[in-house]
Design a protein around this motif. Sequence first.
Motif, mmCIF file in Angstrom:
data_model
loop_
_atom_site.group_PDB
_atom_site.id
_atom_site.type_symbol
_atom_site.label_atom_id
_atom_site.label_comp_id
_atom_site.label_asym_id
_atom_site.label_seq_id
_atom_site.Cartn_x
_atom_site.Cartn_y
_atom_site.Cartn_z
ATOM 1 N N THR A 153 0.583 -1.363 -0.257
ATOM 2 C CA THR A 153 -0.312 -0.028 -0.264
ATOM 3 C C THR A 153 1.002 1.161 -0.099
ATOM 4 N N TYR A 154 0.135 3.201 0.215
ATOM 5 C CA TYR A 154 1.429 3.493 -0.268
ATOM 6 C C TYR A 154 2.110 4.014 0.998
ATOM 7 N N GLU A 155 1.371 3.605 2.769
ATOM 8 C CA GLU A 155 1.970 4.127 3.618
ATOM 9 C C GLU A 155 3.085 2.435 3.362
ATOM 10 N N GLU A 156 2.932 1.605 3.288
ATOM 11 C CA GLU A 156 3.583 0.374 3.263
ATOM 12 C C GLU A 156 5.239 0.715 2.616
ATOM 13 N N LEU A 157 4.593 1.895 1.607
ATOM 14 C CA LEU A 157 5.455 1.630 0.094
ATOM 15 C C LEU A 157 6.533 2.965 0.961
ATOM 16 N N SER A 158 5.873 3.876 1.836
ATOM 17 C CA SER A 158 6.348 4.638 1.719
ATOM 18 C C SER A 158 7.266 4.769 3.172
ATOM 19 N N PHE A 159 5.920 3.878 4.454
ATOM 20 C CA PHE A 159 7.343 3.225 5.018
ATOM 21 C C PHE A 159 8.727 2.789 4.734
ATOM 22 N N MET A 160 8.567 1.308 3.920
ATOM 23 C CA MET A 160 9.694 0.639 3.520
ATOM 24 C C MET A 160 10.568 1.580 2.617
ATOM 25 N N ILE A 161 10.569 2.656 1.853
ATOM 26 C CA ILE A 161 11.362 3.873 1.561
ATOM 27 C C ILE A 161 12.343 4.544 2.455
ATOM 28 N N LYS A 162 11.265 4.595 3.910
ATOM 29 C CA LYS A 162 12.783 5.752 4.340
ATOM 30 C C LYS A 162 13.362 4.151 5.043
ATOM 31 N N ARG A 163 12.784 3.260 5.207
ATOM 32 C CA ARG A 163 14.030 2.111 6.470
ATOM 33 C C ARG A 163 15.207 1.898 4.985
ATOM 34 N N LEU A 164 14.999 2.352 4.141
ATOM 35 C CA LEU A 164 15.509 1.295 2.706
ATOM 36 C C LEU A 164 16.473 2.887 2.105
ATOM 37 N N GLU A 165 16.918 3.932 2.278
ATOM 38 C CA GLU A 165 16.829 4.731 1.752
ATOM 39 C C GLU A 165 19.058 4.852 1.976
ATOM 40 N N GLN A 166 19.355 4.643 3.528
ATOM 41 C CA GLN A 166 20.610 4.039 2.959
ATOM 42 C C GLN A 166 21.134 3.056 2.295
ATOM 43 N N PHE A 167 20.499 2.119 1.553
ATOM 44 C CA PHE A 167 20.889 1.331 0.999
ATOM 45 C C PHE A 167 20.217 1.200 -0.863
ATOM 46 N N ALA A 168 19.469 2.175 -1.240
ATOM 47 C CA ALA A 168 19.032 1.675 -1.987
ATOM 48 C C ALA A 168 19.484 3.638 -3.116
ATOM 49 N N ASP A 169 19.698 3.073 -4.779
ATOM 50 C CA ASP A 169 20.373 4.277 -5.164
ATOM 51 C C ASP A 169 19.328 4.530 -6.624
ATOM 52 N N GLY A 170 17.589 3.349 -5.976
ATOM 53 C CA GLY A 170 16.641 4.161 -6.581
ATOM 54 C C GLY A 170 15.593 2.895 -6.228
ATOM 55 N N TYR A 171 14.117 3.368 -6.797
ATOM 56 C CA TYR A 171 13.203 2.022 -6.282
ATOM 57 C C TYR A 171 12.100 1.583 -7.768
ATOM 58 N N ILE A 172 12.071 0.867 -7.534
ATOM 59 C CA ILE A 172 10.597 -0.067 -8.661
ATOM 60 C C ILE A 172 9.608 -0.255 -7.699
ATOM 61 N N ILE A 173 8.299 0.595 -7.767
ATOM 62 C CA ILE A 173 7.077 0.125 -7.735
ATOM 63 C C ILE A 173 5.679 -0.639 -8.494
ATOM 64 N N GLU A 174 4.700 -1.431 -8.435
ATOM 65 C CA GLU A 174 3.835 -1.266 -9.473
ATOM 66 C C GLU A 174 3.073 -1.223 -9.113
ATOM 67 N N SER A 175 2.543 0.240 -8.038
ATOM 68 C CA SER A 175 1.508 0.855 -8.058
ATOM 69 C C SER A 175 1.700 2.083 -8.628
ATOM 70 N N SER A 176 0.211 2.822 -9.212
ATOM 71 C CA SER A 176 0.849 3.995 -9.395
ATOM 72 C C SER A 176 0.707 4.629 -8.399
ATOM 73 N N PHE A 177 1.894 5.299 -7.883
ATOM 74 C CA PHE A 177 1.559 6.518 -6.907
ATOM 75 C C PHE A 177 2.972 7.286 -6.803
ATOM 76 N N PRO A 178 2.541 8.056 -7.794
ATOM 77 C CA PRO A 178 3.497 9.379 -8.114
ATOM 78 C C PRO A 178 4.015 10.091 -7.027
ATOM 79 N N VAL A 179 3.079 10.356 -6.125
ATOM 80 C CA VAL A 179 3.466 11.209 -4.710
ATOM 81 C C VAL A 179 4.079 10.853 -3.974
#
Length: 591
Positions: A153-179
């Motif tokens: 969900t949007y909330e879960e995606l937002s949460f995971m992005i914050k947790r993964l910022e130090q490791f990820a160079d980019g993200y791929i998502i399967e739901s259209s949440f441009p925000v």
Amino acid sequence: MPDWSYHGIFRPLLNILPPNVSRELIHRGMSFIATLPFQIGPQVIHFLGREENSPLIQKNNHGLTFHNSVGLSGKIDPFLSGTRAFTNLGFGFLEIGPVTAKQTTHFTTPIVDRKAEAIQFPAKVESVGIEKTIDHLHKVKKKQPLFVRLSGTYEELSFMIKRLEQFADGYIIESSFPVLIQETNKPIFFSTVPPSESLIDSSFAGIVLEHTEKDIRLHEKVKKLRNNGYKGTIITSGGIKEPEQAIQLLDAGADFIMLSDGYVFAGPGLTKRINEALLDRLDYSPPQLHGWFAYWLFGLFIMIGGLLALLFSMTTVVLPYDELFLGMKRESIMTFNERIMLFMAHDRMTLAGTMISGGIVYMQLAKHGVKHGLKWAKQAIDIAAIIGFLGIFAFIGFGYFDWLHFVFWLVLLPVYIYGYMKSIGVTGTPSSKNRKNDVIFRRGLFGQLAFVLLGFSFVLGGIIISTIGMTTIFVPTDLAYICMPAEMMNTFNENLLPVLAHDRAGFGSALISVGLLVLMLSLWGFQQGNRWVWWTYLIGGLPAFWAGIYIHFAIGYTTFIHLLPAYIALGLYFIGLILSYTFFNKTEARH
């Protein structure tokens, strides 16, 4: 794991196991090697596969540097058990995931269709969860950008992005949440199967086009998007089993490509083959380096030395400085036991043949490799030459110092050092004409396997012979041929055993050096269209095999068990020549 070992050794065994078991076995095995201490693991992987890339195929995108355009889909490694290995396998980037907030309770075994060479991955998202993903990423020594695929969900995606910022160079998502682009300053790519026209004005950094078996024309989807004006980054996932398909996608307008099931069936070398094909299309000719000629002279001098040694082994056998050390003439040895002299001729002729072969390989590597800026060719020469120089210490343990050998060593050393210094700037990587997984490619793999085994056997044989020369000097079949124990020879002349030990250890050292040349040529120089490599094997191998086998029959030392290693090596040599001929000499595809 190079293709020659994957297809020739491991894949037939892995096919017997269930898909998930074979996957984890190979991933965990590779990761174990990759994490060996003191950087041993990465060095072993590099030695076997050489995955470095040319700067000419490097890309810069979204502030990130990619060594090449080829990535690996996370579908291949859902448990992240192979990530630490994959960072060493030459990929331009890696996809991690899909990652969900919570771990999946049940994982589906992928369905493998070996006939169609396709894998049906789980339809539903399966993940080890965010916490285990982070634990794994903490252990990864990142060598290329990591894109993390997220699902939820949007909330879960937002949460995971914050947790993964130090490791990820980019993200791929399967739901259209441009925000979500407001949650990070790193690029977010939207994954889709059918590309919608509405994506053209998307605020995402780009899109990931997923390949499906029902629609194999992925490159046409890419071309249509570009023709309709889409300016964002396009990444494709799947649909690539051979270099030609990767080239099609990149030519159609894809910025990056991810390998998935095609990587499993084509083999781990697919990444390297794609990069070599891309470099080949550039038709780039690096500037010639002056140091190559010194390396060529180095090989020439070794070949001349081998020819002189061959002449002596067929005539006097014992040289004046040998007689001086022994304190007797060759006739005295002949009178005592003729077979001692014949045994010396046996060791010295095999050494001569090995030197001639080694000199030819050195010259070929210099002319066709170093001259054209190939880093692997320079490193092959350097490694073998340094081992060869150190070999002088292998035969002085018994107290016999060969002055002629030392003078030869002093002549070679400055020539080698000049070539080494003048070629320090060599950085070029190989290109290849290979585009298809055709019969030429498949036969070539087994030809490469034969030559790799030949190189390994030479190195192992050289180590064994050198060890024998520095310890017992003889094997049982040697004493049976001479018809005399070592103690009796020592009683006859206490300096005789040191001379024989010198010959034996010297030959072993030369065999190690030449074995390394054959091994590195086989590991690093196997690119389709390299005619010179095949001719190097053919011409370079003949002197060593002729001298090594001929002398045994000439002196009557034909014990089968003694000659068995030579027969096996000769068999590998001919198998390699036959199976690799079309790979090196023809470039048209055959199905």
